[in-house]
Design a protein around this motif. Structure first.
Motif, PDB file in Angstrom:
ATOM      1  N   GLU A  11       0.831  -1.204   0.000  1.00  0.00           N
ATOM      2  CA  GLU A  11       0.000   0.000   0.000  1.00  0.00           C
ATOM      3  C   GLU A  11       0.867   1.256   0.000  1.00  0.00           C
ATOM      4  O   GLU A  11       0.611   2.204  -0.750  1.00  0.00           O
ATOM      5  CB  GLU A  11      -0.935  -0.003   1.212  1.00  0.00           C
ATOM      6  CG  GLU A  11      -1.887   1.179   1.240  1.00  0.00           C
ATOM      7  CD  GLU A  11      -2.831   1.152   2.423  1.00  0.00           C
ATOM      8  OE1 GLU A  11      -3.761   1.981   2.421  1.00  0.00           O
ATOM      9  OE2 GLU A  11      -2.663   0.326   3.347  1.00  0.00           O
ATOM     10  N   LEU A  15       0.871   3.896  -3.032  1.00  0.00           N
ATOM     11  CA  LEU A  15       0.585   5.307  -2.758  1.00  0.00           C
ATOM     12  C   LEU A  15       1.733   6.192  -3.233  1.00  0.00           C
ATOM     13  O   LEU A  15       1.513   7.254  -3.825  1.00  0.00           O
ATOM     14  CB  LEU A  15       0.353   5.527  -1.264  1.00  0.00           C
ATOM     15  CG  LEU A  15      -1.000   5.107  -0.714  1.00  0.00           C
ATOM     16  CD1 LEU A  15      -0.961   5.017   0.803  1.00  0.00           C
ATOM     17  CD2 LEU A  15      -2.082   6.073  -1.165  1.00  0.00           C
ATOM     18  N   LEU A  88      -6.380   0.934  -3.783  1.00  0.00           N
ATOM     19  CA  LEU A  88      -6.092   1.942  -2.763  1.00  0.00           C
ATOM     20  C   LEU A  88      -7.377   2.485  -2.155  1.00  0.00           C
ATOM     21  O   LEU A  88      -7.478   2.662  -0.934  1.00  0.00           O
ATOM     22  CB  LEU A  88      -5.273   3.093  -3.354  1.00  0.00           C
ATOM     23  CG  LEU A  88      -3.804   2.814  -3.619  1.00  0.00           C
ATOM     24  CD1 LEU A  88      -3.157   4.035  -4.278  1.00  0.00           C
ATOM     25  CD2 LEU A  88      -3.078   2.463  -2.333  1.00  0.00           C
ATOM     26  N   ASP A  89      -8.350   2.769  -2.994  1.00  0.00           N
ATOM     27  CA  ASP A  89      -9.623   3.303  -2.526  1.00  0.00           C
ATOM     28  C   ASP A  89     -10.315   2.296  -1.606  1.00  0.00           C
ATOM     29  O   ASP A  89     -10.855   2.659  -0.559  1.00  0.00           O
ATOM     30  CB  ASP A  89     -10.515   3.659  -3.712  1.00  0.00           C
ATOM     31  CG  ASP A  89     -11.712   4.485  -3.302  1.00  0.00           C
ATOM     32  OD1 ASP A  89     -11.523   5.506  -2.606  1.00  0.00           O
ATOM     33  OD2 ASP A  89     -12.840   4.114  -3.683  1.00  0.00           O
ATOM     34  N   ASN A  91      -8.848  -0.072   0.228  1.00  0.00           N
ATOM     35  CA  ASN A  91      -8.119  -0.103   1.496  1.00  0.00           C
ATOM     36  C   ASN A  91      -8.459   1.113   2.354  1.00  0.00           C
ATOM     37  O   ASN A  91      -8.645   0.997   3.562  1.00  0.00           O
ATOM     38  CB  ASN A  91      -6.609  -0.159   1.251  1.00  0.00           C
ATOM     39  CG  ASN A  91      -6.080  -1.562   1.275  1.00  0.00           C
ATOM     40  OD1 ASN A  91      -6.789  -2.509   0.973  1.00  0.00           O
ATOM     41  ND2 ASN A  91      -4.818  -1.700   1.613  1.00  0.00           N
ATOM     42  N   LYS A  92      -8.514   2.289   1.726  1.00  0.00           N
ATOM     43  CA  LYS A  92      -8.839   3.512   2.454  1.00  0.00           C
ATOM     44  C   LYS A  92     -10.223   3.408   3.087  1.00  0.00           C
ATOM     45  O   LYS A  92     -10.407   3.736   4.265  1.00  0.00           O
ATOM     46  CB  LYS A  92      -8.774   4.727   1.520  1.00  0.00           C
ATOM     47  CG  LYS A  92      -9.115   6.039   2.211  1.00  0.00           C
ATOM     48  CD  LYS A  92      -8.994   7.207   1.261  1.00  0.00           C
ATOM     49  CE  LYS A  92     -10.249   7.322   0.440  1.00  0.00           C
ATOM     50  NZ  LYS A  92     -10.299   8.534  -0.379  1.00  0.00           N
ATOM     51  N   ASN A  93     -11.190   2.920   2.332  1.00  0.00           N
ATOM     52  CA  ASN A  93     -12.562   2.809   2.841  1.00  0.00           C
ATOM     53  C   ASN A  93     -12.674   1.793   3.969  1.00  0.00           C
ATOM     54  O   ASN A  93     -13.405   2.017   4.937  1.00  0.00           O
ATOM     55  CB  ASN A  93     -13.534   2.478   1.710  1.00  0.00           C
ATOM     56  CG  ASN A  93     -13.729   3.647   0.779  1.00  0.00           C
ATOM     57  OD1 ASN A  93     -13.605   4.802   1.178  1.00  0.00           O
ATOM     58  ND2 ASN A  93     -14.021   3.359  -0.473  1.00  0.00           N
ATOM     59  N   ARG A  95     -10.286   1.005   6.072  1.00  0.00           N
ATOM     60  CA  ARG A  95      -9.662   1.629   7.252  1.00  0.00           C
ATOM     61  C   ARG A  95     -10.549   2.715   7.845  1.00  0.00           C
ATOM     62  O   ARG A  95     -10.689   2.815   9.064  1.00  0.00           O
ATOM     63  CB  ARG A  95      -8.297   2.198   6.898  1.00  0.00           C
ATOM     64  CG  ARG A  95      -7.264   1.127   6.627  1.00  0.00           C
ATOM     65  CD  ARG A  95      -5.954   1.736   6.165  1.00  0.00           C
ATOM     66  NE  ARG A  95      -5.054   0.742   5.686  1.00  0.00           N
ATOM     67  CZ  ARG A  95      -4.004   0.301   6.375  1.00  0.00           C
ATOM     68  NH1 ARG A  95      -3.767   0.771   7.571  1.00  0.00           N
ATOM     69  NH2 ARG A  95      -3.209  -0.604   5.854  1.00  0.00           N
ATOM     70  N   LEU A  96     -11.148   3.549   6.998  1.00  0.00           N
ATOM     71  CA  LEU A  96     -12.044   4.600   7.499  1.00  0.00           C
ATOM     72  C   LEU A  96     -13.250   4.003   8.209  1.00  0.00           C
ATOM     73  O   LEU A  96     -13.696   4.522   9.244  1.00  0.00           O
ATOM     74  CB  LEU A  96     -12.493   5.509   6.363  1.00  0.00           C
ATOM     75  CG  LEU A  96     -11.467   6.527   5.878  1.00  0.00           C
ATOM     76  CD1 LEU A  96     -11.979   7.256   4.644  1.00  0.00           C
ATOM     77  CD2 LEU A  96     -11.124   7.515   6.980  1.00  0.00           C
TER      78      LEU A  96
END
Length: 112
Positions: A11, A15, A88-89, A91-93, A95-96
């Protein structure tokens, strides 16, 4: 979830490739990670990660011009793909969603 499986290091590398855009090649990626995260990265680990992510379809690469400083060998530039951005999106979601699920009493804990 396996559709977008990314380890922490992958990741970070993905990034970093996205951040560097047209200037993402082995050494620049290594230096950017080191500068931003204060984390040393071996070229071998970085190359293995880049190869894995190319195999997953998260990255593409192209050869640049050769240079005398590199013994005539060209730099290999990396570019993130739409599939890589989706990973990436995702993974971000994930985690959020986890961050947003922390109960308020836990969020109020002091970490002196």
């Amino acid at each position: 979830m396996k559709k977008f499986k990314l380890g922490e290091f992958e990741e970070i590398v993905l990034l970093t490739v996205a951040v560097l855009d047209e200037n993402a090649y082995g050494y620049s990626i290594k230096e950017e990670i080191s500068t931003r995260l204060g984390r040393s990265v071996s070229i071998g680990a970085l190359q293995s990660s880049l190869t894995r992510m190319k195999d997953k379809g998260y990255l593409t690469s192209r050869k640049g011009e050769g240079s005398t400083a590199r013994g005539g060998r060209p730099k290999l530039y990396f570019h993130i793909t739409a599939h890589g951005m989706q990973a990436l999106d995702h993974n971000k979601n994930v985690r959020l969603d986890l961050w947003n699920s922390i109960p308020s009493k836990t969020q109020q804990l002091s970490y002196d």
